[in-house]
Design a protein around this motif. Structure first.
Motif, PDB file in Angstrom:
ATOM      1  N   TYR A   1       0.802  -1.212   0.000  1.00 31.79           N
ATOM      2  CA  TYR A   1       0.000   0.000   0.000  1.00 31.79           C
ATOM      3  C   TYR A   1       0.837   1.265   0.000  1.00 31.79           C
ATOM      4  CZ  TYR A   1      -4.263  -2.623   0.887  1.00 31.79           C
ATOM      5  OH  TYR A   1      -5.330  -3.460   0.765  1.00 31.79           O
ATOM      6  N   THR A   2       0.366   2.250  -0.739  1.00 32.81           N
ATOM      7  CA  THR A   2       0.837   3.614  -0.549  1.00 32.81           C
ATOM      8  C   THR A   2       0.205   4.123   0.745  1.00 32.81           C
ATOM      9  OG1 THR A   2       1.144   4.125  -2.883  1.00 32.81           O
ATOM     10  CG2 THR A   2       0.703   5.976  -1.415  1.00 32.81           C
TER      11      THR A   2
ATOM     12  N   ALA B   1      -3.837   7.306   5.981  1.00 29.41           N
ATOM     13  CA  ALA B   1      -4.651   6.748   4.912  1.00 29.41           C
ATOM     14  C   ALA B   1      -3.825   5.767   4.096  1.00 29.41           C
ATOM     15  CB  ALA B   1      -5.190   7.858   4.015  1.00 29.41           C
TER      16      ALA B   1
ATOM     17  N   ASP C   1      -3.825   3.239   0.352  1.00 26.72           N
ATOM     18  CA  ASP C   1      -4.414   2.876  -0.942  1.00 26.72           C
ATOM     19  C   ASP C   1      -3.424   2.044  -1.730  1.00 26.72           C
ATOM     20  OD1 ASP C   1      -6.928   3.560  -2.594  1.00 26.72           O
ATOM     21  OD2 ASP C   1      -5.263   3.719  -4.008  1.00 26.72           O
TER      22      ASP C   1
ATOM     23  N   ASP D   1      -8.127  13.285  -0.964  1.00 27.91           N
ATOM     24  CA  ASP D   1      -8.540  12.266   0.004  1.00 27.91           C
ATOM     25  C   ASP D   1      -9.438  11.206  -0.622  1.00 27.91           C
ATOM     26  OD1 ASP D   1     -10.970  14.357   1.845  1.00 27.91           O
ATOM     27  OD2 ASP D   1     -10.790  13.825  -0.278  1.00 27.91           O
ATOM     28  N   TRP D   2     -10.176  11.551  -1.663  1.00 25.94           N
ATOM     29  CA  TRP D   2     -11.077  10.563  -2.254  1.00 25.94           C
ATOM     30  C   TRP D   2     -10.305   9.426  -2.938  1.00 25.94           C
ATOM     31  CZ3 TRP D   2     -10.332   9.955  -7.406  1.00 25.94           C
ATOM     32  CH2 TRP D   2      -9.795  11.038  -8.116  1.00 25.94           C
ATOM     33  N   GLU D   3      -9.016   9.605  -3.137  1.00 27.85           N
ATOM     34  CA  GLU D   3      -8.215   8.580  -3.792  1.00 27.85           C
ATOM     35  C   GLU D   3      -7.763   7.476  -2.837  1.00 27.85           C
ATOM     36  OE1 GLU D   3      -5.832  12.032  -5.850  1.00 27.85           O
ATOM     37  OE2 GLU D   3      -5.512  10.202  -7.021  1.00 27.85           O
ATOM     38  N   TYR D   4      -8.044   7.634  -1.560  1.00 30.44           N
ATOM     39  CA  TYR D   4      -7.597   6.656  -0.570  1.00 30.44           C
ATOM     40  C   TYR D   4      -8.792   5.869  -0.032  1.00 30.44           C
ATOM     41  CZ  TYR D   4      -3.088   8.862  -0.828  1.00 30.44           C
ATOM     42  OH  TYR D   4      -1.883   9.327  -1.292  1.00 30.44           O
ATOM     43  N   ASP D   5      -8.603   4.571   0.055  1.00 29.14           N
ATOM     44  CA  ASP D   5      -9.702   3.682   0.437  1.00 29.14           C
ATOM     45  C   ASP D   5      -9.829   3.471   1.937  1.00 29.14           C
ATOM     46  OD1 ASP D   5      -9.233   1.524  -2.452  1.00 29.14           O
ATOM     47  OD2 ASP D   5     -10.573   3.242  -2.161  1.00 29.14           O
ATOM     48  N   TYR D   6      -8.730   3.565   2.657  1.00 29.02           N
ATOM     49  CA  TYR D   6      -8.741   3.207   4.079  1.00 29.02           C
ATOM     50  C   TYR D   6      -8.224   4.380   4.909  1.00 29.02           C
ATOM     51  CZ  TYR D   6      -9.177  -1.370   1.974  1.00 29.02           C
ATOM     52  OH  TYR D   6      -9.602  -2.421   1.215  1.00 29.02           O
ATOM     53  N   TRP D   7      -8.891   4.586   6.057  1.00 26.09           N
ATOM     54  CA  TRP D   7      -8.587   5.725   6.918  1.00 26.09           C
ATOM     55  C   TRP D   7      -8.552   5.337   8.385  1.00 26.09           C
ATOM     56  CZ3 TRP D   7      -7.512  10.583   5.111  1.00 26.09           C
ATOM     57  CH2 TRP D   7      -7.730  10.796   3.747  1.00 26.09           C
TER      58      TRP D   7
END
Length: 123
Positions: A32-33, A97, A99, A107-113
Motif C-alpha cells: 500500500y501507498t 490513509a 491505498d 482524500d477521495w483517492e484513498y480507500d482506508y482511513w
C-alpha cells in the motif's frame, strides 16, 4: 481490508517535535501507498506527506518540506510522520490513509482511513 490506528498526537509548543505513528492490520501492508492528511477547523482535509510501498521518493506538501519526514517499516506494518519545528498553523487532526494505487493528492483517492489524532501547537 486494512485497519489503521494513529497515535502520537498531543499538545506541543511552537518549535517542538512530535512523531505520529500509524499501525496497520490486515494483509499486504507493504503493497500500500501510505499517506498522512490533516484537517484544521473550517478547512478541507489536505495531503501532508505520502510514501509508496518501497519507501522511495516520498511526497511532501510545500508547507511541511524540510520539517516533516514520512517513513515506513513494512516489517512492523507501521508508517511514521516525524514533525519538527512545529508551527501553530500545523494544528489539525492528522489522519493516516492507505491505498493500493500510487500517491494521490486528494482524500477521495484513498480507500482506508484511521480515526485521526489531534495535534495542537501553541504559540
Amino acid at each position: 481490508q486494512v485497519q489503521l490506528v494513529e497515535s502520537g498526537g498531543g499538545l506541543v509548543q511552537a518549535g517542538g517535535s512530535l512523531r505520529l505513528s500509524c499501525a496497520a492490520s490486515g494483509r499486504t501492508f507493504s503493497a500500500y501507498t501510505m499517506a498522512w492528511f490533516r484537517q484544521a477547523p473550517g478547512k478541507e482535509r489536505a495531503l501532508v506527506a505520502a510514501i509508496i510501498w518501497s519507501g522511495g521518493r516520498p511526497y511532501y506538501a510545500d508547507s511541511v518540506k524540510g520539517r516533516f519526514t514520512i517513513s515506513r517499516d513494512n516489517a512492523k506494518n507501521t508508517v511514521y510522520l516525524q514533525m519538527n519545528s512545529l508551527k501553530p498553523e500545523d494544528t489539525a487532526v492528522y489522519y493516516c490513509a492507505a491505498d493500493l494505487a500510487g500517491v494521490g493528492r486528494s482524500d477521495w483517492e484513498y480507500d482506508y482511513w484511521g480515526q485521526g489524532t489531534q495535534v495542537t501547537v501553541s504559540s
